[in-house]
Design a protein around this motif. Structure first.
Motif, PDB file in Angstrom:
ATOM      1  N   ALA A 169       0.833  -1.202   0.000  1.00  0.00           N
ATOM      2  CA  ALA A 169       0.000   0.000   0.000  1.00  0.00           C
ATOM      3  C   ALA A 169       0.866   1.251   0.000  1.00  0.00           C
ATOM      4  O   ALA A 169       0.560   2.257   0.624  1.00  0.00           O
ATOM      5  CB  ALA A 169      -0.936  -0.018   1.214  1.00  0.00           C
ATOM      6  N   ALA A 182       2.727   2.715  -5.421  1.00  0.00           N
ATOM      7  CA  ALA A 182       2.270   1.870  -6.538  1.00  0.00           C
ATOM      8  C   ALA A 182       0.999   1.117  -6.169  1.00  0.00           C
ATOM      9  O   ALA A 182       0.050   1.046  -6.967  1.00  0.00           O
ATOM     10  CB  ALA A 182       3.376   0.886  -6.930  1.00  0.00           C
ATOM     11  N   SER A 206      -1.057  -4.859   3.436  1.00  0.00           N
ATOM     12  CA  SER A 206       0.216  -4.190   3.710  1.00  0.00           C
ATOM     13  C   SER A 206       0.770  -4.614   5.064  1.00  0.00           C
ATOM     14  O   SER A 206       0.026  -4.701   6.035  1.00  0.00           O
ATOM     15  CB  SER A 206       0.018  -2.670   3.685  1.00  0.00           C
ATOM     16  N   SER A 230       4.686   3.299   4.450  1.00  0.00           N
ATOM     17  CA  SER A 230       5.399   2.711   3.314  1.00  0.00           C
ATOM     18  C   SER A 230       6.566   3.621   2.935  1.00  0.00           C
ATOM     19  O   SER A 230       6.555   4.823   3.218  1.00  0.00           O
ATOM     20  CB  SER A 230       4.456   2.585   2.107  1.00  0.00           C
ATOM     21  N   HIS A 231       7.555   3.054   2.237  1.00  0.00           N
ATOM     22  CA  HIS A 231       8.768   3.850   1.993  1.00  0.00           C
ATOM     23  C   HIS A 231       8.529   5.069   1.097  1.00  0.00           C
ATOM     24  O   HIS A 231       9.256   6.063   1.187  1.00  0.00           O
ATOM     25  CB  HIS A 231       9.883   2.983   1.409  1.00  0.00           C
ATOM     26  N   THR A 232       7.499   5.019   0.270  1.00  0.00           N
ATOM     27  CA  THR A 232       7.201   6.169  -0.581  1.00  0.00           C
ATOM     28  C   THR A 232       7.148   7.463   0.248  1.00  0.00           C
ATOM     29  O   THR A 232       7.520   8.542  -0.221  1.00  0.00           O
ATOM     30  CB  THR A 232       5.855   5.950  -1.300  1.00  0.00           C
ATOM     31  N   GLY A 292      12.885  14.353  -2.971  1.00  0.00           N
ATOM     32  CA  GLY A 292      13.182  15.300  -4.044  1.00  0.00           C
ATOM     33  C   GLY A 292      12.057  15.640  -4.996  1.00  0.00           C
ATOM     34  O   GLY A 292      11.834  16.803  -5.339  1.00  0.00           O
ATOM     35  N   GLY A 293      11.310  14.638  -5.503  1.00  0.00           N
ATOM     36  CA  GLY A 293      10.221  14.944  -6.405  1.00  0.00           C
ATOM     37  C   GLY A 293      10.006  13.918  -7.493  1.00  0.00           C
ATOM     38  O   GLY A 293      10.630  12.866  -7.504  1.00  0.00           O
ATOM     39  N   ALA A 319       2.174 -10.908   3.822  1.00  0.00           N
ATOM     40  CA  ALA A 319       1.962 -11.928   2.784  1.00  0.00           C
ATOM     41  C   ALA A 319       3.119 -12.919   2.805  1.00  0.00           C
ATOM     42  O   ALA A 319       4.285 -12.519   2.802  1.00  0.00           O
ATOM     43  CB  ALA A 319       1.889 -11.255   1.419  1.00  0.00           C
ATOM     44  N   GLU A 340       8.702  -0.223  -7.280  1.00  0.00           N
ATOM     45  CA  GLU A 340      10.124  -0.575  -7.209  1.00  0.00           C
ATOM     46  C   GLU A 340      10.354  -2.082  -7.277  1.00  0.00           C
ATOM     47  O   GLU A 340      11.401  -2.533  -7.740  1.00  0.00           O
ATOM     48  CB  GLU A 340      10.754   0.003  -5.930  1.00  0.00           C
ATOM     49  N   SER A 378      11.254   7.488 -10.327  1.00  0.00           N
ATOM     50  CA  SER A 378      10.594   6.374  -9.642  1.00  0.00           C
ATOM     51  C   SER A 378       9.197   6.750  -9.158  1.00  0.00           C
ATOM     52  O   SER A 378       8.239   5.998  -9.343  1.00  0.00           O
ATOM     53  CB  SER A 378      11.447   5.899  -8.460  1.00  0.00           C
ATOM     54  N   LEU A 379       9.071   7.921  -8.547  1.00  0.00           N
ATOM     55  CA  LEU A 379       7.739   8.317  -8.063  1.00  0.00           C
ATOM     56  C   LEU A 379       6.770   8.376  -9.236  1.00  0.00           C
ATOM     57  O   LEU A 379       5.620   7.973  -9.132  1.00  0.00           O
ATOM     58  CB  LEU A 379       7.821   9.668  -7.340  1.00  0.00           C
TER      59      LEU A 379
HETATM   60  C1  LIG Z   1      14.849   8.040   1.289  1.00  0.00           C
HETATM   61  C2  LIG Z   1      14.328   7.874  -0.118  1.00  0.00           C
HETATM   62  C3  LIG Z   1      14.081   8.972  -0.902  1.00  0.00           C
HETATM   63  C4  LIG Z   1      13.603   8.811  -2.206  1.00  0.00           C
HETATM   64  N1  LIG Z   1      13.358   9.933  -2.964  1.00  0.00           N
HETATM   65  C5  LIG Z   1      12.843   9.780  -4.197  1.00  0.00           C
HETATM   66  C6  LIG Z   1      12.500  10.927  -4.979  1.00  0.00           C
HETATM   67  O1  LIG Z   1      12.612  12.066  -4.551  1.00  0.00           O
HETATM   68  N2  LIG Z   1      12.001  10.734  -6.224  1.00  0.00           N
HETATM   69  C7  LIG Z   1      11.817   9.481  -6.742  1.00  0.00           C
HETATM   70  O2  LIG Z   1      11.343   9.368  -7.872  1.00  0.00           O
HETATM   71  N3  LIG Z   1      12.123   8.381  -6.014  1.00  0.00           N
HETATM   72  C8  LIG Z   1      12.617   8.502  -4.757  1.00  0.00           C
HETATM   73  N4  LIG Z   1      12.914   7.388  -4.029  1.00  0.00           N
HETATM   74  C9  LIG Z   1      12.545   6.071  -4.548  1.00  0.00           C
HETATM   75  C10 LIG Z   1      11.052   5.849  -4.351  1.00  0.00           C
HETATM   76  O3  LIG Z   1      10.604   6.551  -3.235  1.00  0.00           O
HETATM   77  C11 LIG Z   1      10.695   4.374  -4.162  1.00  0.00           C
HETATM   78  O4  LIG Z   1      11.250   3.617  -5.197  1.00  0.00           O
HETATM   79  C12 LIG Z   1       9.193   4.200  -4.177  1.00  0.00           C
HETATM   80  O5  LIG Z   1       8.579   5.038  -3.225  1.00  0.00           O
HETATM   81  C13 LIG Z   1       8.754   2.768  -3.935  1.00  0.00           C
HETATM   82  O6  LIG Z   1       7.346   2.739  -3.904  1.00  0.00           O
HETATM   83  P1  LIG Z   1       6.535   1.378  -3.932  1.00  0.00           P
HETATM   84  O7  LIG Z   1       5.095   1.716  -3.940  1.00  0.00           O
HETATM   85  O8  LIG Z   1       7.061   0.516  -5.012  1.00  0.00           O
HETATM   86  O9  LIG Z   1       6.933   0.674  -2.566  1.00  0.00           O
HETATM   87  P2  LIG Z   1       6.899   1.203  -1.058  1.00  0.00           P
HETATM   88  O10 LIG Z   1       6.452   2.597  -0.918  1.00  0.00           O
HETATM   89  O11 LIG Z   1       8.189   0.810  -0.472  1.00  0.00           O
HETATM   90  O12 LIG Z   1       5.747   0.302  -0.435  1.00  0.00           O
HETATM   91  C14 LIG Z   1       5.865  -1.101  -0.323  1.00  0.00           C
HETATM   92  C15 LIG Z   1       4.587  -1.644   0.283  1.00  0.00           C
HETATM   93  O13 LIG Z   1       4.641  -3.062   0.261  1.00  0.00           O
HETATM   94  C16 LIG Z   1       4.200  -3.576   1.494  1.00  0.00           C
HETATM   95  N5  LIG Z   1       4.799  -4.897   1.689  1.00  0.00           N
HETATM   96  C17 LIG Z   1       6.075  -5.272   1.459  1.00  0.00           C
HETATM   97  N6  LIG Z   1       6.232  -6.582   1.761  1.00  0.00           N
HETATM   98  C18 LIG Z   1       5.028  -7.039   2.181  1.00  0.00           C
HETATM   99  C19 LIG Z   1       4.543  -8.298   2.643  1.00  0.00           C
HETATM  100  N7  LIG Z   1       5.323  -9.376   2.752  1.00  0.00           N
HETATM  101  N8  LIG Z   1       3.231  -8.379   2.996  1.00  0.00           N
HETATM  102  C20 LIG Z   1       2.415  -7.310   2.923  1.00  0.00           C
HETATM  103  N9  LIG Z   1       2.833  -6.101   2.500  1.00  0.00           N
HETATM  104  C21 LIG Z   1       4.114  -5.976   2.138  1.00  0.00           C
HETATM  105  C22 LIG Z   1       4.634  -2.530   2.508  1.00  0.00           C
HETATM  106  O14 LIG Z   1       3.867  -2.616   3.682  1.00  0.00           O
HETATM  107  C23 LIG Z   1       4.370  -1.239   1.730  1.00  0.00           C
HETATM  108  O15 LIG Z   1       3.030  -0.835   1.880  1.00  0.00           O
HETATM  109  C24 LIG Z   1      13.390   7.516  -2.721  1.00  0.00           C
HETATM  110  C25 LIG Z   1      13.647   6.415  -1.944  1.00  0.00           C
HETATM  111  C26 LIG Z   1      14.128   6.586  -0.651  1.00  0.00           C
HETATM  112  C27 LIG Z   1      14.424   5.347   0.157  1.00  0.00           C
END
Ligand SMILES: Cc1cc2nc3c(=O)[nH]c(=O)nc-3n(C[C@H](O)[C@H](O)[C@H](O)COP(=O)(O)OP(=O)(O)OC[C@H]3O[C@@H](n4cnc5c(N)ncnc54)[C@H](O)[C@@H]3O)c2cc1C
Length: 586
Positions: free
Chosen positions: A13, A16, A37, A44-46, A51-52, A158, A380, A396-397
């Motif tokens: 959650a 993405a 989640s 979540s790490h998002t 930066g943007g 999961a 990601e 990435s965002l």
């Molecule tokens: C400090 C930092 C700064 C960044 N700054 C930028 C930026 O400025 N611009 C940019 O474009 N990118 C940036 N990035 C990269 C970007 O933020 C990430 O690649 C992106 O947010 C990942 O989003 P996501 O939705 O794929 O996963 P995430 O936001 O990491 O979410 C993963 C989700 O999966 C769930 N999950 C994982 N494993 C399980 C499981 N086993 N069971 C149930 N749920 C699970 C988690 O609970 C979470 O909800 C940055 C990254 C970091 C670390």
């Protein structure tokens, strides 16, 4: 075991996962969506992104420029049809977020502000001060709340996908509060589980980024693509690995070695430009792979500043002035003071490269579909691939939004194609087997292996052999060590055998995911005998398009090291060329 029924289950959650859920709920309000989640969505790490997000919006920019920057930045390993789709959808998605309430920073005339970012030769990074990810995630989260068809399962972990008769039919998950296993039956599954930066000891990634999503697909037979490409961000705080966003340099901050020299001019990223505004020249805005590699060379030359946490370079933002720093980089100032005791208004901040982002991930096509029917992936954890051998900051965002939405729509189209319903008995039996595998962890006794000990050895192995520069010998040693760790992992014993919020169990499961991802990284890196983007081999220092202009695919192999295969890169209009960052940004 309790069974939860859904049309589509989404694992994750973050940006993405939430974007996929909204796309589905908007497209067909009758669909039942399960959003799973392991943490509350806003954790979540998002949320940590600073930066943007990139998207063409200014008159002097074009989709073609964004395409060319991305493909060149990725050292021609991006699938160009996917990049075309990304750049075309990006502005629409960012404007949509604006309409949903995202407070983008503004120019004095009220139009959306954009900032320069590394490897982007035009200004196109939309931002909300230096808390862009927080605001994007918040906007998506609050938008998702208006749809009654999105059922959240927060703090559910999961454990396995349920695959029957060649189709993905749901998953098993542990409800963390009770420790009970649930079967989530779904006609389609989207994995949006985020990255795996935690396989490295020094990383910007939050503790939850353990590669579970990648491992779930991998173990179900879906290959992981381009896993050898791990991005180091040049500017992490040496004390904690906390990121200082590239926006520090986008706003005009400069990198200095111990002699006060802007050393990037010595690595093909000149010419040096005067301080003050505008400072939109390549130099500090070179792509992340090149800037991190330059640090490595300067360190070898003894040009770095020693700190109690090891060698560092200096990020100097003093000339920006307090007003700009407070307005544009408030979080950076806070974190520099909190974690390093250094105020960027008055002093340069020590920084060093830090593991940040996985370019590789679950192999999907441009529709976010995997080779397993009914399984989709975005964010990601997925490799579609728009990042190639090196992601440009702020893409990435945007990818989360564009391909999160795409995954939602593709899952809906899959349901409309009428896949057969499968048998409840078969999926029930598979869920029971998954539950038995977790229970077996509780039965182990007398083992001498601990999660903490194995995790430490894994991280050290990755840092030592799979970092910014690699060799065949080192990667071979890493593969052997990881295979040994995997064997020892089978003997890990839990210290805590209770049910309620058993973090000991969850960390053991996460370690299993990390070992799988680490093995895929090491094996893919060992097999790629060339240097491209973020994958640099001291023993094969040149790019080799003849043999390696292709994506690597690592297949899970229970007993042994991963099996490697390759597939073609999609090239539509940009033939591989030289990456040139010696000129200026505009
Ligand atoms: C400090 C930092 C700064 C960044 N700054 C930028 C930026 O400025 N611009 C940019 O474009 N990118 C940036 N990035 C990269 C970007 O933020 C990430 O690649 C992106 O947010 C990942 O989003 P996501 O939705 O794929 O996963 P995430 O936001 O990491 O979410 C993963 C989700 O999966 C769930 N999950 C994982 N494993 C399980 C499981 N086993 N069971 C149930 N749920 C699970 C988690 O609970 C979470 O909800 C940055 C990254 C970091 C670390």
């Amino acid at each position: 075991m309790e069974t939860i029924q859904a049309d589509v289950a989404i694992i994750g959650a973050g940006g993405a996962g939430l974007r996929a859920a909204i796309a589905l709920a908007e497209a067909d309000p009758k669909l039942k969506i399960a959003l799973i989640s392991k943490v509350y969505p806003m954790r979540s790490h998002t949320c940590a992104a600073e930066g943007g997000a990139a998207g063409v919006i200014k008159a002097d920019d074009s989709l073609e420029h964004h395409f060319n920057d991305t493909v060149g930045g990725g050292d021609w390993l991006c699938d160009q049809d996917a990049v075309e789709y990304l750049v075309q959808e990006a502005p629409k998605e960012l404007i949509r977020l604006e309409h949903w309430g995202c407070p983008w920073s503004r120019e004095p005339n009220g139009s959306v502000a954009v900032r320069p970012f590394g490897g982007m030769k035009k200004q196109r990074t939309w931002f909300a001060a230096d808390k862009s990810g927080f605001h994007i995630l918040h906007t998506l989260f609050q938008t998702s709340l208006q749809f009654p068809s999105i059922n959240r399962f927060d703090e559910y972990y999961a454990t396995e996908l349920i695959v029957d008769d060649g189709r993905c039919r749901g998953l098993t998950a542990i409800e963390m509060r009770s420790g009970q296993m649930r079967q989530i039956q779904a006609r389609a599954v989207i994995i949006a589980g985020g990255g795996a930066g935690r396989i490295f000891p020094f990383t910007t990634n939050g503790a939850i980024k353990t590669g579970d999503g990648m491992a779930l697909a991998y173990r179900a037979g879906v290959p992981l693509k381009d896993m050898e490409f791990v991005q180091y961000h040049p500017t992490g705080l040496p004390s904690t690995g906390t990121l200082l966003t590239e926006a520090c340099r986008g706003e005009g901050g400069v990198l200095l070695n111990k002699n006060g020299r802007r050393f990037l001019q010595d690595y093909g990223m000149g010419p040096e430009t005067p301080l003050g505004k505008p400072v939109f020249k390549t130099m500090e805005l070179g792509p992340r792979d090149r800037v991190s590699q330059a640090f490595w060379h300067e360190q070898k030359k003894g040009n770095m500043v020693p700190t109690q946490w090891g060698d560092a370079m200096l990020l100097d933002m003093r000339h920006l002035g307090e007003k700009t720093i407070n307005e544009r980089l408030p979080l950076v100032r806070d974190m520099s003071i909190s974690y390093m005791g250094v105020d960027p208004v008055t002093d340069p901040v020590p920084v060093r490269p830090v593991a940040h982002y996985m370019m590789g991930g679950i192999h999907t096509d441009i529709r976010a579909a995997t080779r397993l029917a009914g399984l989709f992936a975005a964010g990601e954890c997925a490799c579609v691939s728009i990042n190639g051998a090196n992601r440009l900051g702020s893409n990435s965002l945007t990818e989360l939004l564009v391909f999160g939405r795409r995954a939602g729509l593709s899952a809906m189209e899959y349901l409309q194609s009428g896949p057969n319903a499968g048998s409840d008995a078969a999926t029930g039996a598979l869920a029971n087997a998954a539950q038995a595998r977790v229970r077996a962890l509780f039965q182990r006794s007398g083992g001498k292996e601990s999660v903490v000990g194995l995790r430490k050895e894994m991280m050290q192995t990755m840092e030592q052999h799979a970092g910014i520069y690699r060799t065949g010998e080192g990667l071979g040693a890493a593969c052997d060590k990881l295979a040994e760790l995997r064997r020892r992992y089978a003997r890990v014993e839990l210290q805590d055998k209770t049910n309620v919020y058993n973090t000991d169990l969850l960390q053991a499961l996460e370690l299993g995911s990390m070992l799988d991802c680490a093995q895929a990284v090491a094996a893919s890196a060992a097999a790629r005998r060339e240097s491209r983007g973020a994958h640099q081999r001291l023993d094969f220092p040149s790019r080799d398009d003849k043999n390696y202009l292709k994506h690597s695919l690592a297949y899970y192999n229970r007993a042994e090291v991963p099996r490697m295969d390759y597939c073609d890169v999609v090239i539509t209009k940009s033939q591989p060329g030289v990456r040139d960052y010696s000129g200026g940004h505009e």
